[in-house]
Design a protein around this motif. Structure first.
Motif, PDB file in Angstrom:
ATOM      1  N   ALA A 122     -28.339 -23.309 -58.904  1.00  0.00           N
ATOM      2  CA  ALA A 122     -28.547 -22.529 -60.128  1.00  0.00           C
ATOM      3  C   ALA A 122     -29.468 -23.276 -61.102  1.00  0.00           C
ATOM      4  O   ALA A 122     -30.379 -22.685 -61.697  1.00  0.00           O
ATOM      5  CB  ALA A 122     -27.208 -22.255 -60.792  1.00  0.00           C
ATOM      6  N   LYS A 123     -29.233 -24.575 -61.226  1.00  0.00           N
ATOM      7  CA  LYS A 123     -30.046 -25.365 -62.151  1.00  0.00           C
ATOM      8  C   LYS A 123     -31.507 -25.375 -61.724  1.00  0.00           C
ATOM      9  O   LYS A 123     -32.418 -25.282 -62.538  1.00  0.00           O
ATOM     10  CB  LYS A 123     -29.538 -26.799 -62.168  1.00  0.00           C
ATOM     11  N   VAL A 124     -31.722 -25.493 -60.401  1.00  0.00           N
ATOM     12  CA  VAL A 124     -33.103 -25.523 -59.898  1.00  0.00           C
ATOM     13  C   VAL A 124     -33.786 -24.215 -60.247  1.00  0.00           C
ATOM     14  O   VAL A 124     -34.933 -24.176 -60.685  1.00  0.00           O
ATOM     15  CB  VAL A 124     -33.123 -25.742 -58.372  1.00  0.00           C
ATOM     16  N   LYS A 125     -33.045 -23.128 -60.091  1.00  0.00           N
ATOM     17  CA  LYS A 125     -33.632 -21.815 -60.344  1.00  0.00           C
ATOM     18  C   LYS A 125     -34.081 -21.692 -61.801  1.00  0.00           C
ATOM     19  O   LYS A 125     -35.192 -21.232 -62.080  1.00  0.00           O
ATOM     20  CB  LYS A 125     -32.592 -20.734 -60.026  1.00  0.00           C
ATOM     21  N   SER A 126     -33.213 -22.140 -62.695  1.00  0.00           N
ATOM     22  CA  SER A 126     -33.588 -21.980 -64.107  1.00  0.00           C
ATOM     23  C   SER A 126     -34.770 -22.892 -64.468  1.00  0.00           C
ATOM     24  O   SER A 126     -35.659 -22.496 -65.220  1.00  0.00           O
ATOM     25  CB  SER A 126     -32.369 -22.197 -65.013  1.00  0.00           C
ATOM     26  N   THR A 127     -34.800 -24.096 -63.891  1.00  0.00           N
ATOM     27  CA  THR A 127     -35.942 -24.986 -64.154  1.00  0.00           C
ATOM     28  C   THR A 127     -37.226 -24.349 -63.621  1.00  0.00           C
ATOM     29  O   THR A 127     -38.277 -24.382 -64.261  1.00  0.00           O
ATOM     30  CB  THR A 127     -35.727 -26.350 -63.455  1.00  0.00           C
ATOM     31  N   GLU A 128     -37.101 -23.754 -62.425  1.00  0.00           N
ATOM     32  CA  GLU A 128     -38.268 -23.133 -61.798  1.00  0.00           C
ATOM     33  C   GLU A 128     -38.810 -22.009 -62.690  1.00  0.00           C
ATOM     34  O   GLU A 128     -40.017 -21.884 -62.890  1.00  0.00           O
ATOM     35  CB  GLU A 128     -37.839 -22.569 -60.441  1.00  0.00           C
ATOM     36  N   GLU A 129     -37.877 -21.218 -63.234  1.00  0.00           N
ATOM     37  CA  GLU A 129     -38.318 -20.095 -64.074  1.00  0.00           C
ATOM     38  C   GLU A 129     -39.054 -20.593 -65.321  1.00  0.00           C
ATOM     39  O   GLU A 129     -40.099 -20.066 -65.706  1.00  0.00           O
ATOM     40  CB  GLU A 129     -37.109 -19.249 -64.488  1.00  0.00           C
ATOM     41  N   GLN A 130     -38.485 -21.644 -65.911  1.00  0.00           N
ATOM     42  CA  GLN A 130     -39.126 -22.170 -67.129  1.00  0.00           C
ATOM     43  C   GLN A 130     -40.502 -22.748 -66.820  1.00  0.00           C
ATOM     44  O   GLN A 130     -41.448 -22.587 -67.579  1.00  0.00           O
ATOM     45  CB  GLN A 130     -38.252 -23.249 -67.755  1.00  0.00           C
ATOM     46  N   ALA A 131     -40.587 -23.438 -65.672  1.00  0.00           N
ATOM     47  CA  ALA A 131     -41.872 -24.030 -65.287  1.00  0.00           C
ATOM     48  C   ALA A 131     -42.887 -22.923 -64.992  1.00  0.00           C
ATOM     49  O   ALA A 131     -44.062 -23.011 -65.341  1.00  0.00           O
ATOM     50  CB  ALA A 131     -41.693 -24.928 -64.073  1.00  0.00           C
ATOM     51  N   GLN A 132     -42.397 -21.856 -64.361  1.00  0.00           N
ATOM     52  CA  GLN A 132     -43.270 -20.733 -64.017  1.00  0.00           C
ATOM     53  C   GLN A 132     -43.876 -20.124 -65.282  1.00  0.00           C
ATOM     54  O   GLN A 132     -45.064 -19.837 -65.348  1.00  0.00           O
ATOM     55  CB  GLN A 132     -42.439 -19.686 -63.245  1.00  0.00           C
ATOM     56  N   ALA A 133     -43.016 -19.965 -66.288  1.00  0.00           N
ATOM     57  CA  ALA A 133     -43.486 -19.389 -67.549  1.00  0.00           C
ATOM     58  C   ALA A 133     -44.597 -20.250 -68.139  1.00  0.00           C
ATOM     59  O   ALA A 133     -45.597 -19.744 -68.655  1.00  0.00           O
ATOM     60  CB  ALA A 133     -42.319 -19.284 -68.534  1.00  0.00           C
ATOM     61  N   GLN A 134     -44.437 -21.563 -68.051  1.00  0.00           N
ATOM     62  CA  GLN A 134     -45.467 -22.488 -68.562  1.00  0.00           C
ATOM     63  C   GLN A 134     -46.765 -22.300 -67.802  1.00  0.00           C
ATOM     64  O   GLN A 134     -47.854 -22.305 -68.357  1.00  0.00           O
ATOM     65  CB  GLN A 134     -45.023 -23.946 -68.344  1.00  0.00           C
ATOM     66  N   LYS A 135     -46.612 -22.157 -66.464  1.00  0.00           N
ATOM     67  CA  LYS A 135     -47.797 -22.139 -65.612  1.00  0.00           C
ATOM     68  C   LYS A 135     -48.588 -20.848 -65.740  1.00  0.00           C
ATOM     69  O   LYS A 135     -49.805 -20.825 -65.596  1.00  0.00           O
ATOM     70  CB  LYS A 135     -47.358 -22.320 -64.147  1.00  0.00           C
ATOM     71  N   GLU A 136     -47.842 -19.774 -66.027  1.00  0.00           N
ATOM     72  CA  GLU A 136     -48.511 -18.477 -66.017  1.00  0.00           C
ATOM     73  C   GLU A 136     -49.420 -18.245 -67.216  1.00  0.00           C
ATOM     74  O   GLU A 136     -50.237 -17.339 -67.220  1.00  0.00           O
ATOM     75  CB  GLU A 136     -47.464 -17.365 -65.937  1.00  0.00           C
ATOM     76  N   SER A 137     -49.263 -19.071 -68.244  1.00  0.00           N
ATOM     77  CA  SER A 137     -50.101 -18.825 -69.410  1.00  0.00           C
ATOM     78  C   SER A 137     -51.559 -19.126 -69.077  1.00  0.00           C
ATOM     79  O   SER A 137     -51.855 -19.985 -68.251  1.00  0.00           O
ATOM     80  CB  SER A 137     -49.617 -19.681 -70.579  1.00  0.00           C
ATOM     81  N   GLY A 138     -52.466 -18.406 -69.721  1.00  0.00           N
ATOM     82  CA  GLY A 138     -53.891 -18.549 -69.427  1.00  0.00           C
ATOM     83  C   GLY A 138     -54.422 -19.911 -69.825  1.00  0.00           C
ATOM     84  O   GLY A 138     -53.744 -20.666 -70.524  1.00  0.00           O
ATOM     85  N   PRO A 139     -55.672 -20.221 -69.405  1.00  0.00           N
ATOM     86  CA  PRO A 139     -56.207 -21.564 -69.657  1.00  0.00           C
ATOM     87  C   PRO A 139     -56.391 -21.889 -71.144  1.00  0.00           C
ATOM     88  O   PRO A 139     -56.365 -23.047 -71.526  1.00  0.00           O
ATOM     89  CB  PRO A 139     -57.561 -21.545 -68.935  1.00  0.00           C
ATOM     90  N   LEU A 140     -56.587 -20.861 -71.959  1.00  0.00           N
ATOM     91  CA  LEU A 140     -56.805 -21.144 -73.382  1.00  0.00           C
ATOM     92  C   LEU A 140     -55.548 -20.954 -74.223  1.00  0.00           C
ATOM     93  O   LEU A 140     -55.583 -21.038 -75.447  1.00  0.00           O
ATOM     94  CB  LEU A 140     -57.929 -20.260 -73.924  1.00  0.00           C
ATOM     95  N   GLN A 141     -54.432 -20.714 -73.520  1.00  0.00           N
ATOM     96  CA  GLN A 141     -53.200 -20.425 -74.254  1.00  0.00           C
ATOM     97  C   GLN A 141     -52.813 -21.556 -75.217  1.00  0.00           C
ATOM     98  O   GLN A 141     -52.330 -21.326 -76.314  1.00  0.00           O
ATOM     99  CB  GLN A 141     -52.058 -20.162 -73.258  1.00  0.00           C
ATOM    100  N   PHE A 142     -53.113 -22.803 -74.781  1.00  0.00           N
ATOM    101  CA  PHE A 142     -52.704 -23.922 -75.647  1.00  0.00           C
ATOM    102  C   PHE A 142     -53.440 -23.881 -76.988  1.00  0.00           C
ATOM    103  O   PHE A 142     -52.897 -24.226 -78.032  1.00  0.00           O
ATOM    104  CB  PHE A 142     -52.905 -25.263 -74.921  1.00  0.00           C
ATOM    105  N   LEU A 143     -54.689 -23.379 -76.966  1.00  0.00           N
ATOM    106  CA  LEU A 143     -55.431 -23.251 -78.226  1.00  0.00           C
ATOM    107  C   LEU A 143     -54.840 -22.127 -79.075  1.00  0.00           C
ATOM    108  O   LEU A 143     -54.677 -22.266 -80.287  1.00  0.00           O
ATOM    109  CB  LEU A 143     -56.909 -22.934 -77.938  1.00  0.00           C
ATOM    110  N   VAL A 144     -54.502 -21.028 -78.389  1.00  0.00           N
ATOM    111  CA  VAL A 144     -53.905 -19.898 -79.112  1.00  0.00           C
ATOM    112  C   VAL A 144     -52.600 -20.359 -79.774  1.00  0.00           C
ATOM    113  O   VAL A 144     -52.330 -20.069 -80.942  1.00  0.00           O
ATOM    114  CB  VAL A 144     -53.609 -18.741 -78.129  1.00  0.00           C
TER     115      VAL A 144
END
Ligand code: ASP
Length: 433
Positions: A122-144
């Motif tokens: 269960a813990k792995v799944k939740s970590t994976e989801e959070q990491a996925q959310a980070q990864k899915e943001s576009g390349p300029l998201q950090f500037l936004v």
């Protein structure tokens, strides 16, 4: 009577907290601790976070308004980013070196691996989801993310700290270049005065440090031990070599790399540095959060190390958000450790990929407890190591998080001191004996 130095006060809180935690875990006081001890830790952390945003805002505006011109800001900015990148790459490289020499994953048994993976699904799944959310943001998201739509909403977490920095920079720059100096003088004076007040507030909050640290440590021990302290100890033993490998990497940063940087690039003795910054290191250890430690890091750098307000107010908040040497060193060790447990051999190209992704991941990690392990998921993905492997290290993540946060904070302070030196902004200051 001479007042006990802050680092001693914190050490006493820390040791008593550890002892209490051991006693409580073995006496079944979990509920009592959660009800009556833990809240004091939360109150303490909340006070630190409460002060962090106004402190960064006021201190940074005050710092910029004291600059000679905008050119000084860009020279400081360039150096800061450069030093942060270099120290992070060194940290990842050290992590890779120790883990490849010690090979903590080679002696890990197959059965323990299967059992741990099954337990932590269960813990792995939740970590994976959070990491996925980070990864899915576009390349300029950090500037936004850096630009706030509403400055009053920008509070607390990592991204929002960058938003506060952005607003303060803009405000400070406008303050320097605003045409009618007679009108803006009052604003400058206001920020100058407010800066004094806010640093005093940090002092007041620090009176509470021994109790806060006691509560935090006591509670962490009880949570780590869980319902069955003996079983928890067994798991810790199984991960001892891995943990020691991480600790060696972190110790090399604190006792070798930073002293060298301080000595050769800033002419600063490490003893003096250590005396000044020790309370912030201890607080980082107790809170596992560089963001919560930031107020004390800033205060100590300015008042004990002599870093000018201009440099400290810019370099340190930025560092708390984007510079995490301890986290990136840990990510390198953890990624290769997991690969070793799975019997995978990572070649040079893979290891270089780890350097790159761990560097980027540490920039993207929030300065809060446990953020590093989420970004680790991205590092693992980049070299094709099975993500479920993080189940192996969950059990020791918190204690290692405490240690890597110490390195994160020490790294920020080292860079602040070095940038101050090169900018002629290091004011000679007696360190409290
Ligand atoms: N807790 C760390 C920090 O705040 C981040 C991490 O490595 O999890 O600096």
């Amino acid at each position: 009577m001479k007042k006990l130095a802050l680092h001693w006060q914190i050490i006493i809180g820390l040791v008593l907290g550890l002892l209490y935690g051991l006693l409580a875990a073995n006496s079944g006081w979990q509920e009592f601790t959660a009800d009556w001890i833990a809240p004091w830790g939360t109150i303490f952390i909340n006070m630190l976070k409460m002060i962090a945003v106004p402190l960064v805002l006021i201190s940074l505006v005050n710092g910029i308004s004291g600059l000679k011109d905008i050119a000084q800001l860009s020279s400081m900015g360039g150096k800061t980013i450069g030093f942060y990148l270099i120290t992070t790459v060194i940290a990842v490289t050290i992590g890779l070196l120790v883990v490849n020499v010690i090979k903590p994953g080679k002696s890990f048994s197959e059965e323990v691996r299967t059992e741990m993976v099954a337990q932590n699904e269960a813990k792995v799944k939740s970590t994976e989801e959070q990491a996925q959310a980070q990864k899915e943001s576009g390349p300029l998201q950090f500037l936004v993310d850096m630009v706030p739509a509403n400055i009053f909403y920008a509070s607390g977490n990592n991204r929002n700290m960058l938003q506060v920095i952005f607003f303060a920079l803009l405000f400070g720059i406008a303050l320097i270049i605003a045409p009618d100096a007679s009108k803006t003088q009052a604003v400058k004076d206001f920020f100058d005065g407010a800066n004094e007040v806010i640093l005093k507030m940090v002092d007041i909050i620090m009176y509470f440090a021994p109790i806060g640290v006691f509560a935090l440590l006591g509670n962490i021990m009880v949570e780590l031990a869980g319902e069955d302290p003996a079983a928890a100890l067994e798991i810790l033993k199984g991960l001892a070599i891995y943990s020691i490998t991480v600790l060696i990497g972190l110790a090399l940063m604190v006792f070798l790399i930073y002293p060298m940087i301080l000595k050769f690039l800033a002419g600063f003795s490490y003893r003096e540095f250590f005396k000044g910054i020790a309370p912030a290191q201890l607080l980082a250890f107790s809170t596992s959060s560089s963001a919560a430690t930031l107020p004390l890091t800033m205060e100590r750098c300015e008042e004990k190390l002599g870093v000018s307000n201009k440099v400290a107010s810019f370099v340190l908040p930025l560092g708390a958000t984007i510079n995490m040497d301890g986290t990136s060193c840990y990510q390198a060790v953890a990624a290769v450790f997991i690969a070793q447990v799975y019997g995978m051999d990572l070649d040079l190209a893979d290891q270089l990929t780890i350097v790159l992704t761990a560097t980027l991941a540490s920039i993207g990690s929030a300065a809060v407890p446990g953020a590093g392990i989420i970004m680790l998921a991205i590092v693992l993905g980049s070299v094709g190591v099975p993500l479920e492997g993080i189940s192996l290290i969950f059990a020791v993540d918190r204690p290692l998080d405490m240690c890597r946060t110490v390195v994160n904070v020490t790294g920020d302070a080292t860079v602040a001191t070095t940038v101050a030196y090169t900018e002629n902004e290091l004011i000679p200051h007696p360190v409290e004996k």
